[in-house]
Design an enzyme around this catalytic site. Structure first.
Site, PDB file in Angstrom:
ATOM      1  N   PRO A 133     -49.630   3.468  -0.483  1.00  0.00           N
ATOM      2  CA  PRO A 133     -50.925   3.023   0.054  1.00  0.00           C
ATOM      3  C   PRO A 133     -52.071   4.036  -0.032  1.00  0.00           C
ATOM      4  O   PRO A 133     -52.533   4.564   0.975  1.00  0.00           O
ATOM      5  CB  PRO A 133     -50.586   2.692   1.504  1.00  0.00           C
ATOM      6  CG  PRO A 133     -49.473   3.634   1.836  1.00  0.00           C
ATOM      7  CD  PRO A 133     -48.665   3.754   0.573  1.00  0.00           C
ATOM      8  N   CYS A 134     -52.588   4.240  -1.235  1.00  0.00           N
ATOM      9  CA  CYS A 134     -53.727   5.146  -1.387  1.00  0.00           C
ATOM     10  C   CYS A 134     -54.987   4.570  -0.741  1.00  0.00           C
ATOM     11  O   CYS A 134     -55.936   5.309  -0.480  1.00  0.00           O
ATOM     12  CB  CYS A 134     -53.948   5.498  -2.854  1.00  0.00           C
ATOM     13  SG  CYS A 134     -54.103   4.096  -3.953  1.00  0.00           S
TER      14      CYS A 134
END
EC number: 2.1.1.63
Length: 175
Positions: A133-134
């Site tokens: 989850p950037c």
């Protein structure tokens, strides 16, 4: 992506647009927003396969995520990059649902507070967005910066995860 790996892919529709899911025999290796020519130009030997088990599992878990029924993914992943990039991408897996971190916090977690730009560079190349989850990584001021899927989609993903806060869509966004 490794030149000699055997890739399979499918394209799914999501609330943040069409996404290419790409996998090897080891696991999911790509979740990318891309135009229709992406596979042809980047992975010309990849085979379209809607029945590949890891792609089916990824699509199911993403659908659950968008329906707010899943907060943690448990899909086998096949990160492909430099040792540093893979280390940063694996760190993303530890950023809890509904929270954010800054690039600086990730650099400190790596043990080098001066590695902020290197962390940003690794995040820019994250091949498995959403699942790694950037989108949960924000600028020091809390502003939404840098996301392969676009700032608008980053905002949508953060809003999805943070049910009880003011939506970010078009607020605090750097375009």
């Amino acid at each position: 992506m490794e030149a000699n790996a055997n890739y399979v892919y499918k394209i799914i529709d999501t609330p943040v647009g069409p996404i290419h899911l790409i996998a090897t025999e080891k696991g999911l290796s790509g979740l990318v927003w891309a135009d229709k020519d992406y596979i042809r130009t980047k992975l010309p030997t990849a085979t379209y396969n809607e029945e590949a088990p890891v792609l089916i599992q990824a699509e199911l878990q993403l659908n659950e995520y968008f329906a707010k029924k899943r907060q943690i993914f448990d899909i086998p992943l096949d990160f492909q990059g430099t040792a540093f990039q893979i280390k940063v991408w694996k760190m993303l897996l530890g950023v809890p649902y509904g929270t954010t971190r800054t690039y600086g916090q990730l650099a400190q977690q790596l043990g080098d507070s001066k590695a902020v730009r290197a962390v940003g560079g690794a995040l820019n190349k994250n091949p498995i967005a959403i699942i790694a989850p950037c989108h949960r990584i924000v600028g020091t001021s809390g502003k939404l910066v840098g996301f392969a899927g676009g700032i608008r989609n980053k905002s949508i993903l953060l809003d999805l995860e943070q049910q009880y806060r003011t939506p970010t869509l078009f607020f605090n966004a750097d375009y």
